[in-house]
Design a protein around this motif. Sequence first.
Motif, PDB file in Angstrom:
ATOM      1  N   UNK A 231       0.780  -1.123  -0.065  1.00 50.62           N
ATOM      2  CA  UNK A 231       0.094   0.041   0.010  1.00 50.62           C
ATOM      3  C   UNK A 231       0.722   1.120  -0.066  1.00 50.62           C
ATOM      4  N   UNK A 232       2.251   1.093   0.187  1.00 47.52           N
ATOM      5  CA  UNK A 232       3.185   2.346   0.153  1.00 47.52           C
ATOM      6  C   UNK A 232       3.999   2.394  -1.172  1.00 47.52           C
ATOM      7  N   UNK A 233       3.285   1.439  -2.123  1.00 47.63           N
ATOM      8  CA  UNK A 233       3.791   1.564  -3.319  1.00 47.63           C
ATOM      9  C   UNK A 233       4.978   0.554  -3.700  1.00 47.63           C
ATOM     10  N   UNK A 234       5.359  -0.184  -2.969  1.00 46.65           N
ATOM     11  CA  UNK A 234       6.183  -1.405  -3.019  1.00 46.65           C
ATOM     12  C   UNK A 234       5.739  -2.464  -3.978  1.00 46.65           C
ATOM     13  N   UNK A 235       6.319  -2.654  -5.227  1.00 47.99           N
ATOM     14  CA  UNK A 235       5.442  -3.561  -6.168  1.00 47.99           C
ATOM     15  C   UNK A 235       6.273  -4.965  -5.890  1.00 47.99           C
ATOM     16  N   UNK A 236       5.445  -5.916  -6.087  1.00 45.29           N
ATOM     17  CA  UNK A 236       5.908  -7.482  -5.605  1.00 45.29           C
ATOM     18  C   UNK A 236       5.681  -8.213  -6.925  1.00 45.29           C
ATOM     19  N   UNK A 237       6.513  -9.475  -6.728  1.00 45.48           N
ATOM     20  CA  UNK A 237       6.621 -10.235  -7.813  1.00 45.48           C
ATOM     21  C   UNK A 237       5.277 -10.655  -8.454  1.00 45.48           C
ATOM     22  N   UNK A 238       4.271 -10.876  -7.617  1.00 43.49           N
ATOM     23  CA  UNK A 238       2.810 -11.419  -8.206  1.00 43.49           C
ATOM     24  C   UNK A 238       2.729 -12.905  -8.105  1.00 43.49           C
ATOM     25  N   UNK A 239       1.805 -13.501  -8.900  1.00 41.72           N
ATOM     26  CA  UNK A 239       1.321 -14.613  -9.060  1.00 41.72           C
ATOM     27  C   UNK A 239       2.451 -15.535  -9.724  1.00 41.72           C
ATOM     28  N   UNK A 240       2.615 -16.651  -8.903  1.00 39.01           N
ATOM     29  CA  UNK A 240       3.751 -17.501  -9.561  1.00 39.01           C
ATOM     30  C   UNK A 240       2.912 -18.987  -9.534  1.00 39.01           C
ATOM     31  N   UNK A 241       2.757 -19.673 -10.768  1.00 41.18           N
ATOM     32  CA  UNK A 241       2.362 -21.029 -10.885  1.00 41.18           C
ATOM     33  C   UNK A 241       2.937 -21.989 -10.142  1.00 41.18           C
ATOM     34  N   UNK A 242       2.020 -22.629  -8.881  1.00 36.57           N
ATOM     35  CA  UNK A 242       2.511 -24.036  -8.142  1.00 36.57           C
ATOM     36  C   UNK A 242       2.721 -25.249  -9.185  1.00 36.57           C
ATOM     37  N   UNK A 243       3.625 -26.003  -8.796  1.00 29.12           N
ATOM     38  CA  UNK A 243       3.894 -27.220  -9.406  1.00 29.12           C
ATOM     39  C   UNK A 243       5.100 -27.407 -10.294  1.00 29.12           C
ATOM     40  N   UNK A 244       4.971 -28.271 -11.160  1.00 27.70           N
ATOM     41  CA  UNK A 244       6.252 -28.487 -12.075  1.00 27.70           C
ATOM     42  C   UNK A 244       6.064 -27.769 -13.342  1.00 27.70           C
ATOM     43  N   UNK A 245       7.125 -27.583 -14.007  1.00 27.60           N
ATOM     44  CA  UNK A 245       7.238 -26.463 -15.225  1.00 27.60           C
ATOM     45  C   UNK A 245       6.441 -27.465 -16.397  1.00 27.60           C
ATOM     46  N   UNK A 353       5.026 -13.023  -3.162  1.00 27.71           N
ATOM     47  CA  UNK A 353       4.880 -11.850  -2.224  1.00 27.71           C
ATOM     48  C   UNK A 353       6.368 -11.001  -2.023  1.00 27.71           C
ATOM     49  N   UNK A 354       7.381 -11.569  -2.787  1.00 25.92           N
ATOM     50  CA  UNK A 354       8.763 -10.992  -2.828  1.00 25.92           C
ATOM     51  C   UNK A 354       8.676  -9.562  -3.724  1.00 25.92           C
ATOM     52  N   UNK A 355       9.165  -8.562  -2.778  1.00 24.66           N
ATOM     53  CA  UNK A 355       9.464  -7.015  -3.625  1.00 24.66           C
ATOM     54  C   UNK A 355      10.401  -7.130  -4.559  1.00 24.66           C
TER      55      UNK A 355
END
Length: 572
Positions: A231-245, A353-355
Motif C-alpha cells: 500500500x506504500x507503492x512497493x511492487x511485488x513479484x505477483x502470482x507464481x504458478x505452483x507445481x512442475x514446469x 510476495x517478494x518485492x
Amino acid sequence: MRDQPLPHRSFSLPILDWVRHYEKSWVKPDIIAGVTAAAVVLPKAMAYATVAGLPVQVGLYTAFVPMVVYALLGTSRPLSVSTSATLAILTAAALGQVAPGGGAAQLAIATATLTVLVGGILILAALLRFGFVANFISEPVLTGFKGGIAIVIVLDQLPKLIGLHVVKGSFFHNVYALVTGLPHLSTATVAVGLVTIAVLVALEHFYPKSPAPLIAVALGIAGVGLLGLGKYGVSVVGHIPTGLPSLVMPDLALVEALWPAAAGIALMSFTETIASGRAFAQSGEPVPQPNRELLATGLGNAAGALLGAMPAGGGTTQTAVNRLVGAHSQLAELVTAAVTLATMVLLAPLIGLMPHATLAGVVIVYSVGLFKPADFRAILSVRRTEFVWAVVALAGVVLLGTLQGILIAILVSLVALAHQVSDPPIYVLRRKRGTNVFRPVSAQHPDDEEFPGLLLLRPEGRIFFVNASNLGHKIAPLVERARPQVVALDMRAVFDLEYTALKMWTEAEKKFREHGIAVWLVGLNPDVFAVVEKAPLGKALGHERMFLNLEQALAAWHALQDKQNASPGLVR
C-alpha cells in the motif's frame, strides 16, 4: 589429467564413478551443503531470471533441470549449476531482439529456442572436441568483460531498486533516464532495497557461511506480509504458478535470429563452468574434463529448455558455498535440486510476495562482485598492454551492448594472441663466468663473459610466416652494432620452423655470408633439425655449422680463432 576422448568413454557415466567410490561419512556434509547451496542458489536464480526479463519461476526451473543433468553427467564434484549474472544479461539482450515487449507465451517459446540452441552448440562442441576453446579468452579480457557486465546489470537494476519505470536504451540513454527520474522515486521502495543491500553486506561480512540471500528474501516477503508494504507503492513479484514446469517447444523460425547470441552464451557458459570447476577441485579429485563438461552442460541446457529453463552454467559463488560447507560429491547438487523442486511445489505462493526491490538488491550485491578493481590494478602492475585489452573489453560491453561486447572480447583475445606470436622475443646471450651457463644480457649481471666477434642470440617460440620478418628486423640492428664474424643462433627454445620462415632465413644466411658473416645454428630439436637438413639452408650450412649445444659452438669458435691467428689469411 588429460581430457579423455569422448568415443572411448561414451558409455561411462560420471555418476557411476563417484557412486562407486562414495563414502558413508560424506552423506551428512553433502546433504548440509546441498541445502545451504539451495538457500543461495534459489534467490539468486530468481533474481537473475528478472534480469533476463523473465518470470521469477524460470529461475527455479533453471536451478532444477540443468542441476540434475549435470549431477549425472558432469565431471566436477562440487560444481553447482544454474544461471549467472553474465548469462542473464546476455539472455536479456538476445530475447530483446526477437521478443521485445512480448507476452509470457512468446517469451517462453523464445527462451526455449535460445536455451536449446545453447545446449545444441555445447553438445556439438563436445563432439568436435572443442574444449580447448575456453583457453582462447585471456584472463585480462575476461576481467574486462565481467567488469562491463557488472556495470550493465547494476544500471539495469537501479530503477527497480528505487521504484522507477524507464524505457531501456543505450548506456548513456539509461543513465540520463535514471538521473532525470530521480525526483519521482518511491521512498518506500528505496527503503526496501537499501535494507536488502545492508542485510546482504552485513551477513556476507560478519557471517560469510550464512544463507544471506535467503535471509534477505525472507525479510522482504515478511515485510510485505506483516507491514503491508504494497500500500506504500512497493511492487511485488505477483502470482507464481505452483507445481512442475510445463513442456515448452522451441520455435524453429527463431533459430536464424538467435543462433549468434546462443553461440556467445554457450561460450560464456562453458568458460564460467570450467573456471568454477577447476577453481574448487581438491587434491585427489578428478580434474574437470573440458569436453565432458561441454557435453554435460549442453545436455543440461537442452533438457532444461523443454521445461522452461533459461541458459545455465556453473556458478562460482554457489560452487564456493557448496565446497566451503563441505560438499564431497554430486549428491549435494541433487539435494539442491530436491529443495528447488519442493520450492516449486509448495512455496510458490509465498515467493509471489517478494518485492522487486529485494530481488534488485540481491542482483546488485552479487553482480558488483564481478567488477574487481584489484584485478585491473594487478594487470596494470604487470603489463600495460593487457590492461588496455581489459579496458577495451569493458568499454565494448558497456557502450555497444553485451552481445557485441562478447564478440569484442573474443576479437581482442585473438588480436592479443596474434600480436604475441607475431613479435617473438630474441635475446643476446653471455656466459656466466666460471660456468657453462649462458643467459640473456642483463644489468643485474654486468660481469658475464662476451666473446668479441661471436654474437650469441636466442629466439623463442614458433618461427613461421607471421613473425619471421619481425625476427629478422630485430636481428639486423644487433648484428649492425656487434659487427661479428659469426652469428650463432641458440634454437633450443624454437619448437617449429615453418617453410616460409625457413626460406626467408635461407636468404638471410646468404646475405650474411656475402658480407663475411657466418651463421651457425645451435641446439636444434629433432623435428626442426630434420626440416633444416632437407632445406637449402641445411645444405648451405652443412653439419659443421650446426651444433648440439652452446658449449660445442663456443669450442668451435675458439678453434676458428686459433686457426685465424695461426693463418691470418684464412677465409671461412
